[in-house]
Design a protein around this motif. Sequence first.
Motif, short mmCIF file in Angstrom:
data_model
loop_
_atom_site.label_atom_id
_atom_site.label_comp_id
_atom_site.label_asym_id
_atom_site.label_seq_id
_atom_site.Cartn_x
_atom_site.Cartn_y
_atom_site.Cartn_z
N GLN A 1 0.63 -1.08 0.06
CA GLN A 1 -0.07 0.13 0.04
C GLN A 1 1.05 1.26 -0.09
OE1 GLN A 1 -2.46 0.44 3.43
NE2 GLN A 1 -4.15 1.54 2.10
N ILE A 2 1.94 1.18 0.69
CA ILE A 2 2.92 2.32 0.69
C ILE A 2 3.53 2.39 -0.48
CG2 ILE A 2 4.96 3.39 1.70
CD1 ILE A 2 4.15 1.91 4.42
N GLY A 3 3.96 1.41 -1.22
CA GLY A 3 4.79 1.58 -2.45
C GLY A 3 6.13 1.58 -2.54
N GLU A 4 6.73 1.55 -3.44
CA GLU A 4 8.22 2.06 -3.69
C GLU A 4 8.56 3.40 -3.47
OE1 GLU A 4 12.19 0.80 -3.83
OE2 GLU A 4 10.34 -0.58 -3.81
N TRP A 5 9.50 3.95 -2.78
CA TRP A 5 9.38 5.39 -2.67
C TRP A 5 10.13 5.95 -3.90
CZ3 TRP A 5 7.27 8.35 0.89
CH2 TRP A 5 6.69 7.78 1.96
N PRO A 6 9.73 7.11 -4.50
CA PRO A 6 10.18 7.73 -5.55
C PRO A 6 11.43 8.16 -5.10
CG PRO A 6 8.45 9.07 -4.91
CD PRO A 6 8.39 7.67 -4.02
N LYS A 7 12.49 8.50 -6.33
CA LYS A 7 13.83 8.82 -6.10
C LYS A 7 13.66 10.37 -5.65
CE LYS A 7 16.00 5.46 -7.90
NZ LYS A 7 16.31 4.35 -6.87
N GLU A 8 14.88 11.12 -5.02
CA GLU A 8 14.60 12.42 -4.62
C GLU A 8 14.39 13.21 -5.70
OE1 GLU A 8 17.65 15.57 -2.38
OE2 GLU A 8 17.97 13.27 -2.26
N GLY A 9 13.46 14.05 -5.88
CA GLY A 9 13.05 15.23 -6.66
C GLY A 9 11.94 14.66 -7.59
N ALA A 10 11.58 13.22 -7.58
CA ALA A 10 10.66 12.86 -8.46
C ALA A 10 9.15 13.41 -7.97
CB ALA A 10 10.55 11.37 -8.12
N ASP A 11 8.42 13.45 -9.17
CA ASP A 11 7.26 14.05 -8.84
C ASP A 11 6.13 13.09 -8.02
OD1 ASP A 11 4.70 15.30 -9.16
OD2 ASP A 11 4.44 14.76 -11.26
N LEU A 12 5.70 13.73 -6.82
CA LEU A 12 4.90 13.09 -5.99
C LEU A 12 3.57 12.70 -6.67
CD1 LEU A 12 5.53 14.29 -2.50
CD2 LEU A 12 6.19 11.93 -3.37
N GLU A 13 3.17 13.27 -7.85
CA GLU A 13 1.82 12.96 -8.33
C GLU A 13 1.67 11.71 -8.65
OE1 GLU A 13 -0.78 15.15 -8.64
OE2 GLU A 13 0.38 16.54 -7.52
N GLN A 14 2.72 10.88 -9.16
CA GLN A 14 2.71 9.20 -9.34
C GLN A 14 2.74 8.63 -8.27
OE1 GLN A 14 1.87 8.58 -12.49
NE2 GLN A 14 1.77 11.04 -12.74
N ALA A 15 3.16 9.34 -6.98
CA ALA A 15 3.49 8.28 -5.68
C ALA A 15 1.84 7.72 -5.10
CB ALA A 15 4.07 9.13 -4.67
N SER A 16 2.06 6.96 -4.24
CA SER A 16 0.80 6.25 -3.58
C SER A 16 0.08 7.58 -2.68
CB SER A 16 1.28 5.06 -2.64
OG SER A 16 2.03 5.58 -1.67
N ALA A 17 -0.93 7.26 -2.53
CA ALA A 17 -1.53 8.19 -1.49
C ALA A 17 -1.04 8.22 -0.07
CB ALA A 17 -3.05 7.61 -1.20
N ILE A 18 -0.30 7.21 0.32
CA ILE A 18 0.31 7.39 1.69
C ILE A 18 1.62 8.38 1.42
CG2 ILE A 18 1.95 6.16 3.25
CD1 ILE A 18 -0.40 3.66 3.00
N GLN A 19 2.53 8.08 0.49
CA GLN A 19 3.54 8.76 -0.01
C GLN A 19 3.28 10.17 -0.17
OE1 GLN A 19 5.47 6.90 -3.22
NE2 GLN A 19 5.56 5.07 -2.28
N GLN A 20 2.26 10.64 -0.59
CA GLN A 20 1.71 11.80 -0.94
C GLN A 20 1.41 12.71 0.33
OE1 GLN A 20 -1.33 12.43 -3.85
NE2 GLN A 20 -0.29 11.07 -5.43
N HIS A 21 0.80 11.91 1.21
CA HIS A 21 0.61 12.35 2.56
C HIS A 21 1.74 12.66 3.24
CE1 HIS A 21 -2.03 13.15 5.99
NE2 HIS A 21 -1.09 12.45 6.87
N VAL A 22 2.57 11.66 3.48
CA VAL A 22 3.71 11.90 4.25
C VAL A 22 4.57 13.10 3.54
CG1 VAL A 22 6.31 10.96 4.68
CG2 VAL A 22 4.04 9.47 4.99
#
Length: 161
Positions: free
Chosen positions: A130-151
Amino acid sequence: MVSFTSPTPEGAEYLGGNHPFVAALARYLVEEALGRQGAAAAARCGVMRAGAVSHLTNLLLLRARYLLEQTDRAPLLSEEVLVLGYRAGGTKEPQWRDNNDALRLLVEARPDANVPMAEKRELVRAALAQIGEWPKEGADLEQASAIQQHVGQVLTLRAQA
């Protein structure tokens, strides 16, 4: 002979939180957990069954680091620990708990029953998925999971504060 309680019995050495042995053991376990992943003696994820919660809840213990820019001085590194919690399972979007409530659960919740290893593995797998793979630094959080976006939003607000 060693003791973890004080006053220490005669002839025993007290192993408190500041003892060099305790500090070295803690450092070893953390480094192993970060470096050896599934083969480590200590885990970065855990599962417990507690009556303090009525729904499956995931707690995230975050170690946030900030670089504080200062006029006419070198930047200063600052750290804080944040606890975020959300109701997990069943719903597409996590239902976030109040941060103080998440911290209270981390501090006060006690295990009520054993959780079979297979169930622990499944719950951790589901949480990590559910958390998903964390994007690389500087990556767009629009493609991130809802949890990653909230964090990311929480960390941005904390950094601004």
